[in-house]
Design a protein around this motif. Structure first.
Motif, PDB file in Angstrom:
ATOM      1  N   SER A 150       0.822  -1.213   0.000  1.00 20.14           N
ATOM      2  CA  SER A 150       0.000   0.000   0.000  1.00 20.14           C
ATOM      3  C   SER A 150       0.854   1.260   0.000  1.00 20.14           C
ATOM      4  CB  SER A 150      -0.941  -0.007   1.211  1.00 20.14           C
ATOM      5  OG  SER A 150      -1.810  -1.125   1.167  1.00 20.14           O
ATOM      6  N   ILE A 151       1.974   1.224   0.729  1.00 23.91           N
ATOM      7  CA  ILE A 151       2.883   2.377   0.744  1.00 23.91           C
ATOM      8  C   ILE A 151       3.345   2.697  -0.677  1.00 23.91           C
ATOM      9  CG2 ILE A 151       5.192   3.187   1.432  1.00 23.91           C
ATOM     10  CD1 ILE A 151       4.791   1.628   4.085  1.00 23.91           C
ATOM     11  N   GLN A 152       3.702   1.660  -1.422  1.00 26.86           N
ATOM     12  CA  GLN A 152       4.157   1.891  -2.804  1.00 26.86           C
ATOM     13  C   GLN A 152       3.050   2.506  -3.651  1.00 26.86           C
ATOM     14  OE1 GLN A 152       6.712  -1.329  -4.469  1.00 26.86           O
ATOM     15  NE2 GLN A 152       6.400  -2.334  -2.495  1.00 26.86           N
ATOM     16  N   LYS A 153       1.830   2.078  -3.423  1.00 26.40           N
ATOM     17  CA  LYS A 153       0.698   2.644  -4.166  1.00 26.40           C
ATOM     18  C   LYS A 153       0.464   4.098  -3.779  1.00 26.40           C
ATOM     19  CE  LYS A 153       0.014  -1.246  -6.207  1.00 26.40           C
ATOM     20  NZ  LYS A 153       0.396  -1.377  -7.629  1.00 26.40           N
ATOM     21  N   VAL A 154       0.578   4.396  -2.484  1.00 28.11           N
ATOM     22  CA  VAL A 154       0.383   5.770  -2.012  1.00 28.11           C
ATOM     23  C   VAL A 154       1.462   6.684  -2.615  1.00 28.11           C
ATOM     24  CG1 VAL A 154       0.413   7.291   0.027  1.00 28.11           C
ATOM     25  CG2 VAL A 154      -0.806   5.087   0.112  1.00 28.11           C
ATOM     26  N   ILE A 155       2.688   6.188  -2.700  1.00 26.20           N
ATOM     27  CA  ILE A 155       3.767   6.969  -3.325  1.00 26.20           C
ATOM     28  C   ILE A 155       3.395   7.281  -4.776  1.00 26.20           C
ATOM     29  CG2 ILE A 155       6.178   6.914  -4.110  1.00 26.20           C
ATOM     30  CD1 ILE A 155       6.786   5.184  -1.562  1.00 26.20           C
ATOM     31  N   GLY A 156       2.887   6.289  -5.484  1.00 22.52           N
ATOM     32  CA  GLY A 156       2.451   6.500  -6.866  1.00 22.52           C
ATOM     33  C   GLY A 156       1.349   7.539  -6.964  1.00 22.52           C
ATOM     34  N   PHE A 157       0.415   7.491  -6.029  1.00 26.04           N
ATOM     35  CA  PHE A 157      -0.664   8.485  -6.000  1.00 26.04           C
ATOM     36  C   PHE A 157      -0.105   9.885  -5.739  1.00 26.04           C
ATOM     37  CE2 PHE A 157      -3.852  10.858  -3.417  1.00 26.04           C
ATOM     38  CZ  PHE A 157      -4.865  10.988  -4.369  1.00 26.04           C
ATOM     39  N   ALA A 158       0.751  10.005  -4.731  1.00 24.75           N
ATOM     40  CA  ALA A 158       1.323  11.309  -4.367  1.00 24.75           C
ATOM     41  C   ALA A 158       2.073  11.936  -5.542  1.00 24.75           C
ATOM     42  CB  ALA A 158       2.252  11.168  -3.163  1.00 24.75           C
ATOM     43  N   LYS A 159       2.842  11.107  -6.225  1.00 26.69           N
ATOM     44  CA  LYS A 159       3.663  11.633  -7.324  1.00 26.69           C
ATOM     45  C   LYS A 159       2.832  12.218  -8.454  1.00 26.69           C
ATOM     46  CE  LYS A 159       7.401   9.280  -8.594  1.00 26.69           C
ATOM     47  NZ  LYS A 159       8.244   8.084  -8.902  1.00 26.69           N
ATOM     48  N   SER A 214       5.422  11.153   6.794  1.00 23.91           N
ATOM     49  CA  SER A 214       4.534  11.564   7.881  1.00 23.91           C
ATOM     50  C   SER A 214       3.076  11.262   7.589  1.00 23.91           C
ATOM     51  CB  SER A 214       4.732  13.050   8.191  1.00 23.91           C
ATOM     52  OG  SER A 214       4.536  13.816   7.012  1.00 23.91           O
ATOM     53  N   SER A 215       2.708  11.174   6.316  1.00 23.87           N
ATOM     54  CA  SER A 215       1.279  11.005   6.016  1.00 23.87           C
ATOM     55  C   SER A 215       0.905   9.589   5.604  1.00 23.87           C
ATOM     56  CB  SER A 215       0.850  11.970   4.892  1.00 23.87           C
ATOM     57  OG  SER A 215       1.432  11.601   3.650  1.00 23.87           O
ATOM     58  N   LEU A 271      -4.486   9.199  15.435  1.00 24.40           N
ATOM     59  CA  LEU A 271      -4.302   7.790  15.046  1.00 24.40           C
ATOM     60  C   LEU A 271      -2.855   7.533  14.628  1.00 24.40           C
ATOM     61  CD1 LEU A 271      -7.644   7.355  13.069  1.00 24.40           C
ATOM     62  CD2 LEU A 271      -6.986   6.045  15.108  1.00 24.40           C
ATOM     63  N   ASN A 272      -2.296   8.486  13.909  1.00 30.82           N
ATOM     64  CA  ASN A 272      -0.909   8.384  13.447  1.00 30.82           C
ATOM     65  C   ASN A 272       0.029   8.261  14.653  1.00 30.82           C
ATOM     66  OD1 ASN A 272       1.617   8.743  12.266  1.00 30.82           O
ATOM     67  ND2 ASN A 272       0.961  10.385  10.890  1.00 30.82           N
ATOM     68  N   GLU A 273      -0.202   9.101  15.643  1.00 29.36           N
ATOM     69  CA  GLU A 273       0.635   9.098  16.838  1.00 29.36           C
ATOM     70  C   GLU A 273       0.558   7.757  17.572  1.00 29.36           C
ATOM     71  OE1 GLU A 273       0.607  12.220  20.439  1.00 29.36           O
ATOM     72  OE2 GLU A 273       1.187  12.929  18.445  1.00 29.36           O
ATOM     73  N   GLU A 274      -0.655   7.249  17.739  1.00 27.95           N
ATOM     74  CA  GLU A 274      -0.824   5.964  18.430  1.00 27.95           C
ATOM     75  C   GLU A 274      -0.199   4.839  17.608  1.00 27.95           C
ATOM     76  OE1 GLU A 274      -1.743   5.449  21.503  1.00 27.95           O
ATOM     77  OE2 GLU A 274      -1.533   3.271  21.320  1.00 27.95           O
ATOM     78  N   HIS A 275      -0.351   4.906  16.284  1.00 23.98           N
ATOM     79  CA  HIS A 275       0.271   3.878  15.452  1.00 23.98           C
ATOM     80  C   HIS A 275       1.788   3.863  15.631  1.00 23.98           C
ATOM     81  CE1 HIS A 275       2.462   2.429  11.884  1.00 23.98           C
ATOM     82  NE2 HIS A 275       1.712   1.369  12.136  1.00 23.98           N
ATOM     83  N   SER A 276       2.404   5.058  15.640  1.00 19.45           N
ATOM     84  CA  SER A 276       3.864   5.138  15.798  1.00 19.45           C
ATOM     85  C   SER A 276       4.332   4.439  17.064  1.00 19.45           C
ATOM     86  CB  SER A 276       4.314   6.601  15.864  1.00 19.45           C
ATOM     87  OG  SER A 276       4.048   7.226  14.649  1.00 19.45           O
ATOM     88  N   LYS A 277       3.625   4.696  18.148  1.00 19.24           N
ATOM     89  CA  LYS A 277       3.986   4.066  19.425  1.00 19.24           C
ATOM     90  C   LYS A 277       3.902   2.554  19.325  1.00 19.24           C
ATOM     91  CE  LYS A 277       2.095   7.775  22.359  1.00 19.24           C
ATOM     92  NZ  LYS A 277       0.869   8.104  23.114  1.00 19.24           N
ATOM     93  N   GLN A 278       2.801   2.080  18.784  1.00 19.55           N
ATOM     94  CA  GLN A 278       2.605   0.631  18.731  1.00 19.55           C
ATOM     95  C   GLN A 278       3.562  -0.021  17.747  1.00 19.55           C
ATOM     96  OE1 GLN A 278      -1.436  -0.773  18.643  1.00 19.55           O
ATOM     97  NE2 GLN A 278      -2.113   0.734  20.174  1.00 19.55           N
ATOM     98  N   TYR A 279       3.851   0.667  16.643  1.00 17.43           N
ATOM     99  CA  TYR A 279       4.809   0.126  15.674  1.00 17.43           C
ATOM    100  C   TYR A 279       6.175  -0.073  16.334  1.00 17.43           C
ATOM    101  CZ  TYR A 279       8.287  -0.220  12.068  1.00 17.43           C
ATOM    102  OH  TYR A 279       9.349  -0.647  11.330  1.00 17.43           O
ATOM    103  N   LEU A 280       6.599   0.937  17.096  1.00 17.84           N
ATOM    104  CA  LEU A 280       7.895   0.863  17.776  1.00 17.84           C
ATOM    105  C   LEU A 280       7.952  -0.365  18.673  1.00 17.84           C
ATOM    106  CD1 LEU A 280      10.559   2.454  18.167  1.00 17.84           C
ATOM    107  CD2 LEU A 280       9.517   3.473  20.206  1.00 17.84           C
ATOM    108  N   GLU A 281       6.865  -0.593  19.417  1.00 14.48           N
ATOM    109  CA  GLU A 281       6.785  -1.748  20.311  1.00 14.48           C
ATOM    110  C   GLU A 281       6.829  -3.060  19.515  1.00 14.48           C
ATOM    111  OE1 GLU A 281       7.253  -2.801  23.989  1.00 14.48           O
ATOM    112  OE2 GLU A 281       7.069  -0.721  23.321  1.00 14.48           O
ATOM    113  N   GLU A 341      12.197   1.480   6.657  1.00 15.67           N
ATOM    114  CA  GLU A 341      12.605   2.789   6.166  1.00 15.67           C
ATOM    115  C   GLU A 341      11.558   3.867   6.473  1.00 15.67           C
ATOM    116  OE1 GLU A 341      13.898   2.719   2.085  1.00 15.67           O
ATOM    117  OE2 GLU A 341      13.494   4.864   1.862  1.00 15.67           O
ATOM    118  N   VAL A 342      10.292   3.525   6.299  1.00 16.63           N
ATOM    119  CA  VAL A 342       9.225   4.521   6.459  1.00 16.63           C
ATOM    120  C   VAL A 342       8.884   4.777   7.931  1.00 16.63           C
ATOM    121  CG1 VAL A 342       6.776   4.980   6.024  1.00 16.63           C
ATOM    122  CG2 VAL A 342       8.226   4.122   4.184  1.00 16.63           C
ATOM    123  N   PHE A 343       8.775   3.701   8.711  1.00 19.23           N
ATOM    124  CA  PHE A 343       8.342   3.868  10.100  1.00 19.23           C
ATOM    125  C   PHE A 343       9.504   3.803  11.089  1.00 19.23           C
ATOM    126  CE2 PHE A 343       4.432   1.919   8.116  1.00 19.23           C
ATOM    127  CZ  PHE A 343       3.700   3.101   8.087  1.00 19.23           C
ATOM    128  N   GLY A 344      10.691   3.507  10.577  1.00 17.17           N
ATOM    129  CA  GLY A 344      11.856   3.505  11.438  1.00 17.17           C
ATOM    130  C   GLY A 344      12.243   2.104  11.843  1.00 17.17           C
TER     131      GLY A 344
END
Ligand code: DZW
Length: 296
Positions: free
Chosen positions: A106-115, A134-135, A262-272, A289-292
């Motif tokens: 999905s990230i790759q698709k979103v990049i295609g959309f953004a471009k 960030s988005s 939601l983004n903030e909560e996702h970041s926390k949970q992703y890290l865990e 690469e995207v989320f660290g």
């Protein structure tokens, strides 16, 4: 107001870009690592040793070793597994490989959309990366509304195998602190009954948020977001009939605020999750690469 030719063209461009990057038949999902759903009522933990109570430790590797284990299963097994050293340690997150592949895709698709959003390619590369990093989880939340069903609070992507429940996401390591507000968000967004033009404009507006940390040229980002917002307001006035158009624009702006939290909560949970995942390769290089990465 009337919609300008430029605004009409912008909407046409965004809709085309979305169609090229969102496959409503979900035909690529079979290429992801398969979903593994843990049976909620059978806790026998899939040890493939049906009856023998002697050795069901999940850490033992060689037959010789396992005979030494009988008698102190849990203790020895837990030492062997400590620090991910066991080669056959079963991951606590059975759905994580599948979710990782779905999100990477999905990230790759979103990049295609953004471009393909007018103005994106003209930004400096650093800002393009800042905006996308960030988005991207917010855009995935937005775009997934297309597969979301408020009937049973699931994401329906074709077959039964790719019908995702809240429990599937918890089996990938996330918890209700994210999922409860995420599902509420999906339900609320579904209720807005957005036209496709409004849906794609909302995603584009979200990408062009001028308040993302460490942007180099905020003003340019703001100018593009302004153009998109103006187009959305004009679209609603000209094409969205009452009563559902009532307060629609401010309701959409509120969704953008919901996404931040939601983004903030996702970041926390992703890290865990990235710390606790049994196997680092459950994630993908793009996700790291995207989320660290927990390292670095
Ligand atoms: C286990 C499989 C469940 C899939 C349900 C997905 C629902 C969904 O932290 C990470 C990087 C490991 C995972 C981040 C995802 C956290 C939860 C979340 C799920 C956040 C946002 C959306 C979802 C999305 C569903 C779809 C999409 C990804 C769309 O791009 C395509 C389609 O609509 C399905």
């Amino acid at each position: 107001p009337q919609m300008s030719e430029e605004q009409e063209q912008l909407i046409a461009t965004l809709i085309e870009a979305h169609h090229k990057t969102y496959d409503s038949s979900y035909s690529d999902f079979g290429q992801f690592r398969p979903p593994v759903r843990k049976d909620e009522f059978d806790s026998s933990d899939d040890c493939s040793m049906p009856e023998a109570p002697t050795d069901c430790s999940f850490g033992s590797s060689t037959p010789g070793e396992s005979s030494m284990n009988s008698g102190n299963l849990g203790l020895l097994a837990s030492f062997e597994n400590f620090g991910q050293s066991a080669s056959n340690m079963t991951s606590p997150f059975s759905m994580l490989p599948h979710l990782s592949d779905l999100v990477s895709y999905s990230i790759q698709k979103v990049i295609g959309f953004a471009k393909s959003i007018p103005g994106f390619r003209e930004l400096n590369t650093e800002d393009q990366i800042v905006l996308l990093k960030s988005s991207v989880i917010e855009i995935i939340m937005l775009r997934s509304n297309e597969s979301f069903s408020s009937e049973d609070n699931s994401w329906v992507c074709g077959s039964e195998e790719f019908k995702y429940s809240i429990s599937d996401v918890t089996q990938a390591g996330h918890n209700m602190e994210l999922l409860e507000p995420l599902v509420k968000f999906q339900i609320g967004l579904k209720k807005l009954n957005l036209h496709e033009a409004e849906h794609v404009l909302l995603m584009a507006i979200c990408i062009f948020s001028p308040d993302r940390p460490s942007l180099l040229e905020r003003e340019r980002v703001e100018a593009i977001q302004e153009r998109l917002s103006e187009t959305l307001r004009a679209y609603i006035v000209c094409n969205h009939p009452p009563p559902s158009s009532h307060l629609l624009y401010p309701k959409m702006v509120q969704k953008l605020a919901d996404l931040r939290s939601l983004n903030e909560e996702h970041s926390k949970q992703y890290l865990e999750i990235s710390r606790e995942a049994g196997d680092p390769s459950d994630l993908t290089p793009l996700l790291l690469e995207v989320f660290g990465s927990p390292l670095s």
